[in-house]
Design a protein around this motif. Structure first.
Motif, PDB file in Angstrom:
ATOM      1  N   TYR A  40       2.490   3.140  -5.783  1.00  0.00           N
ATOM      2  CA  TYR A  40       1.810   1.842  -5.967  1.00  0.00           C
ATOM      3  C   TYR A  40       0.294   2.040  -6.047  1.00  0.00           C
TER       4      TYR A  40
ATOM      5  N   LYS B 393       4.727 -11.441   0.122  1.00  0.00           N
ATOM      6  CA  LYS B 393       3.882 -10.485  -0.584  1.00  0.00           C
ATOM      7  C   LYS B 393       3.529  -9.318   0.347  1.00  0.00           C
ATOM      8  N   GLN B 394       3.145  -9.692   1.574  1.00  0.00           N
ATOM      9  CA  GLN B 394       2.758  -8.669   2.536  1.00  0.00           C
ATOM     10  C   GLN B 394       3.950  -7.776   2.895  1.00  0.00           C
ATOM     11  N   LEU B 397       4.678  -5.293   0.224  1.00  0.00           N
ATOM     12  CA  LEU B 397       3.763  -4.147   0.289  1.00  0.00           C
ATOM     13  C   LEU B 397       4.122  -3.235   1.464  1.00  0.00           C
ATOM     14  N   ALA B 533       6.441  -4.812  -5.840  1.00  0.00           N
ATOM     15  CA  ALA B 533       5.158  -4.920  -5.147  1.00  0.00           C
ATOM     16  C   ALA B 533       4.042  -5.235  -6.124  1.00  0.00           C
ATOM     17  N   SER B 537       1.758  -8.490  -6.136  1.00  0.00           N
ATOM     18  CA  SER B 537       0.311  -8.387  -5.956  1.00  0.00           C
ATOM     19  C   SER B 537      -0.460  -9.265  -6.945  1.00  0.00           C
TER      20      SER B 537
END
Lengths: 93, 771
Positions: A40, B393-394, B397, B533, B537
């Motif tokens: 990522y 979202k968090q 990640l 992810a 983002s």
């Protein structure tokens, strides 16, 4: 922007990953592993980015390993390139 | 039976006789003699003058008065409209040194007694003016009045603007340096004018003093054959008589000068439907077409009388008192036209919050808070989705760090079966058009329903256009919804088939095959997690707009009042309230909420929430609490556009009387048991009295009271005093000024009502005499 991800197999069997010629990561010969959060980070996506994945193995060593990781990043790049930002929209609208 | 106030009478307190001769031009009063008194009485009778006075210039002829009283005392004299004469003199007085003289008409309280009439002449002789231009000083004038020794009413002549002190008009303003002060101190009880245009000027002048000083007209008739004019030459054709609702007595006049607003300019009550009175044993007691106050000690039977009048006699003790005292009511009033407020009724209704209810209906209109609820529901839902998207979202990640892939040589080998991936995506999914489809259908249905509503008849074409547009949108959304539904069905079928296939593959796979499959799955998971992810983002979270400030009030205008029902949210932003009800202090705005990145933090931010599993319940609970508080209504009443009525029992009672007495419905009689209950004396004086006064010429009012303000200051037309001697009732009645050998109404009030004496004294204070 156009981003080129280049995987280079070194003579030492270390695998280097460049993005637009900037070295971002190194997979060493003893531990052929990469985590998702590192990928990522390497990709560093921003809206409008488009990816191309290349590989280089001048010494011809561990080609299978290079193909594996190149395939992995190509899969990801294709999917990321297919992201339609317009389709993502918003979560609450 | 005492005399009550039920007619407005004309009076004239300025007539001359031959006694004025010394100051007048030759011949003008020659025929205005005792011998010709029939000429004057006949003229007065013809002009309906009930009360008059012969007020000569600095002279008094008691014999003339004795003659008049003798005639009027006869049972059948030819002047039935003429009721009484009051003794009086027109004095020339110089009130302040250096000023001109003025005329002061002085009326004496002789009670038509001969001795007192002669006493006036005797007192006058102590300092008799002989010079026709002469005038008394203020002290000389006062000395003469002291020598006469009778109660007086002083009426000063004022024939021009009160600020005009140029002299030559024999007016108060010609004689007093400070006219306002002399009126304010009560030295002068009234002003006399002669021409209507002067009355208008004086009314404007007196407004400045904020003191209700009565204005009388006087004919100043010298030649009785010319009445109401001065004489043959001098004829004031604009002259009109003063009128007042008084008994034709000195005390009646006294009542008029101490309360001009209730005694002058009164019209006859034309209410056609009244309760005529009641009979106690054989005694007839009238109830007049105006204000009747029933007074007496507690337990004297006042309430019983009201109940009898109103036909509410269910209680045994009421029936007994009525039976034992042979009480009867003389009434032919339709009960539907009688309004009865019994004792305690207002408190009861106040406590039940039905004080201003009209039958079963409240005067406060219902209020629809749906728009507010919808606005904040939308906001709340969007906020919740926003927070959850942030956390997701968090988490996306965060999950990246848990996934990794290592190259393993043996895992690259191909197997013999076709592997099918992504079957999970075929699992059931929400149709994104579901909500929009529901909304547009609902809207379409609503607009179509308006087409059938008569109110919208004139908007038919526009509404049809709207229906057409909405139908088009509806069709489009319906098509999309069906498409997704169709896809879902197909995917569902494929999902089943693929599962069957994979199960069979698994049955026939070797251990190595399965290991390779697991390895590839792991690789895909790495790829998917990175892509997910990345998607997360860049995903934009649309935080909701602040809900609009909404109106949440209904106003029902009725009889000069506004019955307002207002929500907490009316016209103000409820955002702060929303945040304080939903979240703990540290998360009091959207910016703070945007820092939330975990469910633990979410639970901490949410008010009263102790665990992540409780988030949904607490969110709903907090939101409902917020809505419940925000849509709470407060009912209040505005008297007019800008005066809010307080919520105390006293203020509500007062407004109730105003509301209840000033509507335009066809009712005739108001019966109230103790209207003063719960209302301060100040408000009784300033307001309640005014409310009753406004309707006194149109309705019949009957009330029981213990408050002397409602009797003396309201200046009731008829006082009924009830006494109870061990169940044996007796009664007397009359207007305030009524007195005879047995009854004196003011004395009864003074003796039998708490504060009665003080109230009478206060009213008479302006008159300057002690009661």
């Amino acid at each position: 922007m156009e981003k080129t991800i280049k995987l280079v197999m070194c003579e030492t069997k270390a695998l280097k990953i460049f993005v637009n010629d900037e070295e971002k990561y190194l997979i060493d010969a003893q531990n052929r592993n990469i985590s998702a959060d590192k990928i990522y980070e390497i990709i560093g996506f921003a809206i409008g980015d488009h990816y191309t994945v290349l590989s280089e193995n001048e010494s011809g060593v561990d080609n299978q390993v290079l193909e594996f990781f190149t395939g992995l990043l190509t899969d990801i790049a294709e999917k990321v390139n297919a992201i339609d930002v317009g389709d993502i929209g918003s979560t609450t609208a | 039976m005492g005399e009550v106030l039920n007619t407005v009478i004309k009076f004239d307190l300025h007539i001359h006789s031959k006694a004025s001769e010394y100051k007048e031009s030759a011949g003008i009063v020659d025929q205005s003699t005792k011998e010709n008194i029939g000429v004057l009485l006949s003229q007065l009778n013809q002009h309906n003058v009930a009360l008059f006075s012969i007020t000569d210039h600095n002279r008094f002829d008691p014999e003339l008065y004795i003659e008049i009283n003798t005639i009027l005392a006869q049972k059948s004299h030819p002047y039935p409209n003429v009721k009484a004469v009051l003794a009086g003199i027109e004095f020339d007085v110089r009130l302040d040194e250096g000023m001109e003289k003025c005329h002061i008409i002085t009326i004496f309280d002789t009670k038509n007694e001969t001795d007192k009439l002669r006493q006036i002449k005797t007192g006058l002789r102590t300092n008799l003016l002989t010079d026709i231009q002469g005038a008394y000083t203020r002290k000389e004038f006062e000395d003469i009045l002291k020598a006469i020794g009778l109660n007086t009413i002083l009426i000063a002549s004022q024939r021009k603007d009160i600020h005009n002190q140029s002299g030559k008009h024999n007016s108060l303003s010609d004689s007093a340096v400070d006219v306002e002060q002399i009126i304010r101190l009560g030295y002068i009880n009234a002003l006399e004018f002669q021409k209507p245009k002067v009355e208008g000027i004086l009314l404007n002048n007196l407004k400045e003093f904020l003191l209700p000083v009565p204005l009388f007209s006087g004919s100043d008739c010298h030649d009785w054959t010319c009445y109401p004019y001065h004489d043959q030459q001098n004829q004031n054709k604009e002259f009109h008589h003063s009128k007042a609702k008084i008994l034709p007595t000195f005390k009646g006049l006294l009542m008029a000068v101490t309360s001009p607003e209730t005694r002058f300019n009164r019209s006859e009550n034309n209410n056609p439907s009244v309760i005529d009175g009641f009979v106690l044993k054989d005694q007839k007691l009238p109830l007049i077409n105006g204000i009747n106050a029933i007074i007496g000690e507690n337990g004297s039977g006042k309430t019983t009388l009201l109940k009898l009048i109103n036909g509410k006699m269910s209680e045994a003790h009421v029936k007994k008192l009525v039976r034992d005292n042979v009480l009867k009511v003389d009434s032919s009033v339709d009960p539907q036209k009688v309004r009865y407020i019994e004792q305690g009724q207002i408190i009861k209704k106040f406590n039940e919050r039905t004080l201003f209810a009209a039958g079963d209906e409240s005067n406060f209109k219902e209020l629809d808070s749906t728009p507010f609820r919808e606005a904040y529901s939308t906001y709340s839902d969007a906020l919740k989705k926003g927070i959850e998207a942030l956390i997701k979202k968090q988490e996306t990640l965060n999950s990246l760090s848990k996934r990794s892939i290592t190259f393993e040589e043996g895992m690259i080998v191909k197997n013999y079966y076709v592997d099918i991936t992504g079957n999970g995506n075929f699992e059931s999914m929400d149709n994104p058009h579901e909500s929009a489809r529901k909304d547009i259908k609902s809207l379409l249905k609503k607009v179509k329903s308006l087409l059938g509503n008569d109110y919208f008849k004139s908007y038919k074409n526009q509404l049809e256009q709207v229906v057409k547009e909405l139908s088009s949108i509806n069709d489009d959304i319906e098509r999309k919804w069906r498409m997704v539904n169709y896809e879902a069905n197909v995917k569902n079928i494929m999902h089943g088939c693929i599962n069957d296939y994979l199960r069979k593959v698994k049955e026939n796979s070797s251990a190595k095959d399965r290991e390779i499959k697991e390895y590839n799955k792991k690789k895909r998971q790495v790829i998917d997690s990175v892509v997910t992810a990345i998607k997360a983002s860049v995903e934009e979270i649309a935080w909701p707009d602040v809900p609009p400030i909404l109106e949440g009030v209904t106003k029902n205008p009725k009889q000069g009042f506004y019955f307002n029902r207002e929500t907490t949210y009316n016209g103000i932003s409820m955002l702060d309230s929303f945040f304080s009800k939903m979240f703990v202090k540290e998360y009091k705005n959207v910016e703070k909420l945007q820092t939330i990145n975990s469910f633990d933090q979410y639970a901490h931010a949410l008010r009263n929430c102790t665990s992540t599993s409780d988030i949904n319940n607490k969110w709903t609970e907090n939101f409902e609490k917020f809505i419940s508080d925000a849509i709470k209504t407060n009912d209040y009443i505005m008297d007019g556009a800008d005066q809010q009525i307080g919520n105390t029992l006293g203020e509500m009672s007062l407004s109730y009387y105003k509301f209840f007495t000033q509507d335009d419905q066809d009712w005739r009689v108001l019966i109230v048991d103790q209207p003063e209950d719960n209302i301060s004396n100040n408000n009784i004086s300033q307001k309640l009295i005014v409310y009753f006064d406004v309707i006194r010429d149109e309705k019949q009012i009957i009330f029981v009271t213990h408050n002397p303000l409602l009797v003396v200051n309201l200046d009731v037309d008829n006082v009924i005093f009830i006494k109870n001697n061990n169940g044996d009732l007796s009664a007397s009645n009359g207007c305030l000024e009524y007195e005879d050998g047995q009854t004196d109404i003011l004395e009864i009030i003074a003796q039998n009502m708490d504060g009665g004496k003080e109230t009478i004294e206060k009213r008479l204070k302006v008159y300057g005499k002690n009661y």
